[in-house]
Design a protein around this motif. Sequence first.
Motif, PDB file in Angstrom:
ATOM      1  N   ILE A  33       0.805  -1.224   0.000  1.00  0.00           N
ATOM      2  CA  ILE A  33       0.000   0.000   0.000  1.00  0.00           C
ATOM      3  C   ILE A  33       0.837   1.273   0.000  1.00  0.00           C
ATOM      4  O   ILE A  33       0.299   2.374  -0.137  1.00  0.00           O
ATOM      5  CB  ILE A  33      -0.972   0.024   1.206  1.00  0.00           C
ATOM      6  CG1 ILE A  33      -0.203   0.163   2.526  1.00  0.00           C
ATOM      7  CG2 ILE A  33      -1.842  -1.222   1.224  1.00  0.00           C
ATOM      8  CD1 ILE A  33      -1.094   0.332   3.739  1.00  0.00           C
ATOM      9  N   GLY A  34       2.143   1.132   0.176  1.00  0.00           N
ATOM     10  CA  GLY A  34       3.013   2.296   0.159  1.00  0.00           C
ATOM     11  C   GLY A  34       3.252   2.862   1.551  1.00  0.00           C
ATOM     12  O   GLY A  34       2.413   2.735   2.447  1.00  0.00           O
ATOM     13  N   ARG A  35       4.398   3.469   1.707  1.00  0.00           N
ATOM     14  CA  ARG A  35       4.759   4.037   3.010  1.00  0.00           C
ATOM     15  C   ARG A  35       3.840   5.175   3.430  1.00  0.00           C
ATOM     16  O   ARG A  35       3.557   5.352   4.614  1.00  0.00           O
ATOM     17  CB  ARG A  35       6.211   4.534   2.971  1.00  0.00           C
ATOM     18  CG  ARG A  35       7.257   3.429   3.092  1.00  0.00           C
ATOM     19  CD  ARG A  35       8.647   4.003   2.958  1.00  0.00           C
ATOM     20  NE  ARG A  35       9.677   3.035   3.314  1.00  0.00           N
ATOM     21  CZ  ARG A  35      10.972   3.249   3.158  1.00  0.00           C
ATOM     22  NH1 ARG A  35      11.388   4.410   2.639  1.00  0.00           N
ATOM     23  NH2 ARG A  35      11.855   2.340   3.517  1.00  0.00           N
ATOM     24  N   ASN A  36       3.386   5.978   2.466  1.00  0.00           N
ATOM     25  CA  ASN A  36       2.556   7.137   2.798  1.00  0.00           C
ATOM     26  C   ASN A  36       1.263   6.726   3.502  1.00  0.00           C
ATOM     27  O   ASN A  36       0.922   7.256   4.570  1.00  0.00           O
ATOM     28  CB  ASN A  36       2.236   7.926   1.535  1.00  0.00           C
ATOM     29  CG  ASN A  36       1.560   9.250   1.826  1.00  0.00           C
ATOM     30  OD1 ASN A  36       2.200  10.193   2.306  1.00  0.00           O
ATOM     31  ND2 ASN A  36       0.274   9.329   1.553  1.00  0.00           N
ATOM     32  N   ARG A  37       0.546   5.765   2.929  1.00  0.00           N
ATOM     33  CA  ARG A  37      -0.707   5.310   3.539  1.00  0.00           C
ATOM     34  C   ARG A  37      -0.454   4.613   4.873  1.00  0.00           C
ATOM     35  O   ARG A  37      -1.227   4.778   5.830  1.00  0.00           O
ATOM     36  CB  ARG A  37      -1.432   4.360   2.589  1.00  0.00           C
ATOM     37  CG  ARG A  37      -1.997   5.033   1.358  1.00  0.00           C
ATOM     38  CD  ARG A  37      -2.683   4.027   0.455  1.00  0.00           C
ATOM     39  NE  ARG A  37      -3.229   4.652  -0.745  1.00  0.00           N
ATOM     40  CZ  ARG A  37      -3.802   3.994  -1.737  1.00  0.00           C
ATOM     41  NH1 ARG A  37      -3.900   2.657  -1.667  1.00  0.00           N
ATOM     42  NH2 ARG A  37      -4.263   4.626  -2.789  1.00  0.00           N
ATOM     43  N   LEU A  38       0.611   3.838   4.936  1.00  0.00           N
ATOM     44  CA  LEU A  38       0.915   3.128   6.169  1.00  0.00           C
ATOM     45  C   LEU A  38       1.301   4.098   7.276  1.00  0.00           C
ATOM     46  O   LEU A  38       0.898   3.935   8.439  1.00  0.00           O
ATOM     47  CB  LEU A  38       2.053   2.130   5.918  1.00  0.00           C
ATOM     48  CG  LEU A  38       2.306   1.076   7.000  1.00  0.00           C
ATOM     49  CD1 LEU A  38       1.039   0.265   7.269  1.00  0.00           C
ATOM     50  CD2 LEU A  38       3.462   0.166   6.601  1.00  0.00           C
ATOM     51  N   TYR A  92       3.280   1.185  13.270  1.00  0.00           N
ATOM     52  CA  TYR A  92       3.573   1.387  11.852  1.00  0.00           C
ATOM     53  C   TYR A  92       4.273   2.727  11.648  1.00  0.00           C
ATOM     54  O   TYR A  92       5.125   2.865  10.766  1.00  0.00           O
ATOM     55  CB  TYR A  92       2.285   1.329  11.027  1.00  0.00           C
ATOM     56  CG  TYR A  92       1.750  -0.068  10.838  1.00  0.00           C
ATOM     57  CD1 TYR A  92       2.577  -1.082  10.365  1.00  0.00           C
ATOM     58  CD2 TYR A  92       0.425  -0.384  11.133  1.00  0.00           C
ATOM     59  CE1 TYR A  92       2.090  -2.377  10.187  1.00  0.00           C
ATOM     60  CE2 TYR A  92      -0.065  -1.675  10.949  1.00  0.00           C
ATOM     61  CZ  TYR A  92       0.774  -2.667  10.493  1.00  0.00           C
ATOM     62  OH  TYR A  92       0.309  -3.946  10.321  1.00  0.00           O
ATOM     63  N   VAL A  93       3.915   3.709  12.470  1.00  0.00           N
ATOM     64  CA  VAL A  93       4.611   4.998  12.431  1.00  0.00           C
ATOM     65  C   VAL A  93       6.062   4.808  12.852  1.00  0.00           C
ATOM     66  O   VAL A  93       6.994   5.302  12.202  1.00  0.00           O
ATOM     67  CB  VAL A  93       3.919   6.021  13.352  1.00  0.00           C
ATOM     68  CG1 VAL A  93       4.662   7.361  13.306  1.00  0.00           C
ATOM     69  CG2 VAL A  93       2.467   6.203  12.974  1.00  0.00           C
ATOM     70  N   LEU A  94       6.264   4.080  13.936  1.00  0.00           N
ATOM     71  CA  LEU A  94       7.603   3.825  14.444  1.00  0.00           C
ATOM     72  C   LEU A  94       8.489   3.171  13.385  1.00  0.00           C
ATOM     73  O   LEU A  94       9.609   3.618  13.114  1.00  0.00           O
ATOM     74  CB  LEU A  94       7.515   2.926  15.684  1.00  0.00           C
ATOM     75  CG  LEU A  94       8.826   2.396  16.265  1.00  0.00           C
ATOM     76  CD1 LEU A  94       9.672   3.528  16.816  1.00  0.00           C
ATOM     77  CD2 LEU A  94       8.532   1.364  17.349  1.00  0.00           C
ATOM     78  N   VAL A  95       7.979   2.108  12.761  1.00  0.00           N
ATOM     79  CA  VAL A  95       8.753   1.380  11.753  1.00  0.00           C
ATOM     80  C   VAL A  95       9.032   2.262  10.537  1.00  0.00           C
ATOM     81  O   VAL A  95      10.161   2.278  10.012  1.00  0.00           O
ATOM     82  CB  VAL A  95       8.015   0.101  11.322  1.00  0.00           C
ATOM     83  CG1 VAL A  95       8.766  -0.596  10.190  1.00  0.00           C
ATOM     84  CG2 VAL A  95       7.865  -0.855  12.503  1.00  0.00           C
ATOM     85  N   MET A  96       8.040   3.009  10.080  1.00  0.00           N
ATOM     86  CA  MET A  96       8.226   3.854   8.907  1.00  0.00           C
ATOM     87  C   MET A  96       9.216   4.987   9.166  1.00  0.00           C
ATOM     88  O   MET A  96      10.025   5.334   8.305  1.00  0.00           O
ATOM     89  CB  MET A  96       6.876   4.435   8.458  1.00  0.00           C
ATOM     90  CG  MET A  96       5.927   3.420   7.830  1.00  0.00           C
ATOM     91  SD  MET A  96       6.594   2.630   6.337  1.00  0.00           S
ATOM     92  CE  MET A  96       7.234   1.076   7.007  1.00  0.00           C
TER      93      MET A  96
END
Length: 401
Positions: free
Chosen positions: A75-80, A117-121
């Motif tokens: 889904i891409g980094r932006n959406r995640l 998911y914020v942390l990982v991204m």
Amino acid sequence: MASQLTLSFHRDRFTWLAYGSLGFYAFLQAAIGPTLPYLREELGLNYTIGGLHITLFAAGIILASLTSAELAQRIGRNRLFWGGSLGMSFGALLFISAQAAILTLLGSFLMGYLGSYVLVMVQSTLSDRHQQYRTIALTESQITASGLATLSPLVLALGASTFLSWRLVYAIGIVLCFLLFITNITTPIPPSKPRKRKKAPQYTADTIVSTATDDEEATLPRIFWLIWLVIGIGVAVEWSIVAWTADYLANAHHLPQEQASGMVSVFLAAMVTGRFIGSRLTRHMRSENVLWIAAGLTSIGFIVLILASGGILPILGLLICGLGVANLFPMGQAIASEIGAELSDITSGYVSLASGCAMLIAPQILGALADVIGIESAFQMIIVLLIGYVLMYSIAQYLRR
């Protein structure tokens, strides 16, 4: 060389967004532990059920860590990234509005799962964006996180002393998330690197060579997993202290709960200072050496804390311990990111997995022990984790020679 490194490091709009987003995550994450005494009193929970809130938060981290790399590709980094931010806010809203333990537990899980998911991204995108300067970027992001995490128990204690209650800290976190979203929705987020079937990088001298062949996907070298264990033990130490220091001080030193919860901020403030110092040291020293200093300070500070009979000594112990704990994770993360630079999303996911496993196991075990042997004796068992940390890191360093 140090000044050249500093001049070459540039903080663009996304870098500041990443710093702020990690700060938002840390602000809510740091509130969980100090919230437990109030939540136990309000809902009539024991130590085990209270600690389960941290356990489910950690379970969420583990689930996000295992699925983040694949979701980033799909889904891409932006959406995640933004889905995780808004999802964590929803979990926080459920947590503060619920009047039953089952719902507060669900809220805690959602905060841990979606927020991670914020942390990982943040970890993977900063590593990709800044390449050879990733240690500076990752350490600075941790400074921001520690700064907001320090404010968290103070805001909680302030709210608890007024009609606003302990829920104030979560309400502020939700507002912070929406401010970041509104002001940065158009900020480009670096896309994931496409996964290619290729030979894994050959590490020489400092690492163990991967056994991947030309027909296999690139894999992480075995030395990565030793560092992964070191990171996990370090996070177990950090979160055991964050989760149970307030209860330990209230029982061991007979302090009012608000004062004991507020004193956790001494530890968190020391972490801010420690990470700032650590970011400066990395300009002149290897991350591996900074990690040794951090382990030594953590051990000394914790021994002072548990041996203190009162007065200023518990505060001094928290101060020294916080200065050391501050750099256990960021230095370990920097070493792991360097080893797995070609697989940034996967590496970041596994680093977060180490954190989640540590948060899942350590605080809950201490909470269960506290129900059996008392919070004072259970809290002192953190020394076992520190011994394990030093031993495991010694082995990792020996094998990297």
